[in-house]
Scaffold this motif. Structure first.
Motif, PDB file in Angstrom:
ATOM      1  N   PHE A 178     -17.335  86.899  90.718  1.00  0.00           N
ATOM      2  CA  PHE A 178     -18.487  87.745  91.061  1.00  0.00           C
ATOM      3  C   PHE A 178     -19.274  87.084  92.189  1.00  0.00           C
ATOM      4  CE2 PHE A 178     -17.651  89.893  87.162  1.00  0.00           C
ATOM      5  CZ  PHE A 178     -18.387  91.071  87.150  1.00  0.00           C
ATOM      6  N   GLY A 212     -16.675  90.976  92.127  1.00  0.00           N
ATOM      7  CA  GLY A 212     -17.574  91.877  91.420  1.00  0.00           C
ATOM      8  C   GLY A 212     -19.002  91.763  91.918  1.00  0.00           C
ATOM      9  N   ASP A 213     -19.741  92.854  91.740  1.00  0.00           N
ATOM     10  CA  ASP A 213     -21.183  92.838  91.973  1.00  0.00           C
ATOM     11  C   ASP A 213     -21.844  92.567  90.611  1.00  0.00           C
ATOM     12  OD1 ASP A 213     -23.475  94.148  93.956  1.00  0.00           O
ATOM     13  OD2 ASP A 213     -23.907  94.353  91.816  1.00  0.00           O
ATOM     14  N   GLU A 260     -22.190  95.003  87.843  1.00  0.00           N
ATOM     15  CA  GLU A 260     -21.006  95.487  87.123  1.00  0.00           C
ATOM     16  C   GLU A 260     -20.793  94.774  85.773  1.00  0.00           C
ATOM     17  OE1 GLU A 260     -18.603  95.234  90.886  1.00  0.00           O
ATOM     18  OE2 GLU A 260     -17.855  97.168  90.170  1.00  0.00           O
ATOM     19  N   VAL A 319     -14.273  91.064  82.385  1.00  0.00           N
ATOM     20  CA  VAL A 319     -14.784  92.003  83.401  1.00  0.00           C
ATOM     21  C   VAL A 319     -14.362  91.371  84.721  1.00  0.00           C
ATOM     22  CG1 VAL A 319     -16.775  93.212  84.357  1.00  0.00           C
ATOM     23  CG2 VAL A 319     -16.791  92.508  81.964  1.00  0.00           C
ATOM     24  N   GLY A 322     -11.956  92.973  87.354  1.00  0.00           N
ATOM     25  CA  GLY A 322     -11.208  93.726  88.367  1.00  0.00           C
ATOM     26  C   GLY A 322      -9.698  93.615  88.193  1.00  0.00           C
TER      27      GLY A 322
END
Ligand code: NAD
Length: 276
Positions: A202, A230-231, A234, A257, A259
């Motif tokens: 992230f 990731g942001d 998210e 989490v 992707g």
């Protein structure tokens, strides 16, 4: 499902939450999600500057800040005791504070025979013992109340080897993964749930304050099937699920989490010898 839509499932109105490492990155995104869901959030972080920025930007009556170093056992216990004494509640705790290091076995300075043991101790003290201290302090108060949700921030680096992060990080995060399971087993009889979020890469400040080096972003992105980092926002959906009654039958889980990063083997051999 009861009438009224999905809102009530995720509603945290009247709940008190604590987030360590909440001044930046994933922790801050969690804080914002909890506040949006109606919780009162105590944001703890070692950085007073980050806490001041957060307080100014969120400007919410639902947030208070506390400077805390999770390496300090007495300070962790004192903060949790103080929150419970003042609010007579502690419903949700995110044991999230953590630090990173750049060098893994994908680059020479991350090799087994060259890493720095002092650095190892610092990282494990924050990323594993700091989480343990937080979970333990939270459990003491949640057990007699027979309710509560504890969420630990692990990492995909705790679920497999990772060429871009050091030994200390993968070992600490693997410890967080099994701490989650052991604590979930232990605390289930008290109605306290324990889960972990295992993020992939992230874009946060963990690699240093400010915009990340495009080459670093490209390297991390190449390990992710969705093709990007990731942001922090998210992480919010899973965080709310685990914190709220929407996740009332979830405990002992380690939820990625990432992707899709765990779907493929990380790229190795970029900086090593051609063959052995
Ligand atoms: N960013 C990623 O790619 C990624 C991936 C997997 C896991 N994680 C984990 O997510 C968690 C949050 O990291 P982030 O990426 O948001 O980084 P970040 O640097 O943006 O935020 C971490 C926060 O923790 C605070 N902190 C550091 N040491 C502390 C201490 N001793 N006591 C209290 N607070 C302390 C920092 O001041 C900072 O505000 C960490 O546990 C990290 O290991 C991050």
């Amino acid at each position: 499902m009861a009438a009224g839509g999905v809102g009530p499932l995720f509603d945290l109105t009247g709940r008190t939450a604590l987030v360590t490492g909440g001044g930046s990155g994933l922790g801050r995104a969690v804080v914002e999600a909890l506040v949006a869901a109606g919780a009162y959030v105590v944001v703890a972080d070692v950085s007073g500057d980050r806490l001041a920025k957060l307080a100014a930007e969120l400007g919410s009556d639902s947030v208070e800040t506390a400077v805390l170093d999770v390496r300090d056992t007495a300070a962790v216990d004192a903060l949790v005791d103080d929150v419970v004494a003042r609010r007579d509640a502690l419903d949700v705790v995110f044991a999230n504070a953590g630090i990173g290091r750049g060098a893994g076995p994908g680059v020479p300075e991350g090799s087994l025979d060259t890493f720095d043991l002092d650095d190892w101790e610092t990282l494990v003290d924050v990323n594993l013992y700091g989480v343990l201290r937080t979970v333990r302090a939270a459990a003491r108060h949640m057990k007699p109340r027979r309710r509560g949700s504890i969420v630990l921030t692990a990492s995909t680096a705790g679920l497999r080897a990772d060429p871009l992060v050091p030994y200390s990080y993968v070992v600490a995060k693997a410890g967080v993964v099994n701490l989650t399971r052991q604590a979930a087993l232990d605390l289930a009889r008290w109605g306290v749930r324990v889960n972990a979020i295992a993020p992939g890469p992230f874009q946060t400040n963990i690699g240093g304050e400010g915009p990340a080096d495009p080459a670093v972003v490209a390297r991390w992105s190449s390990m992710v099937p969705l093709g990007r980092m990731g942001d922090p926002a998210e992480i919010q959906g899973l965080a709310l699920l685990l914190a709220s009654d929407a996740g009332s039958f979830m405990t002992g889980g380690v939820h990625t989490v990432d992707g899709g990063a765990m779907l493929q083997a990380p790229a190795l051999r970029e900086a090593g010898p051609e063959a052995v």
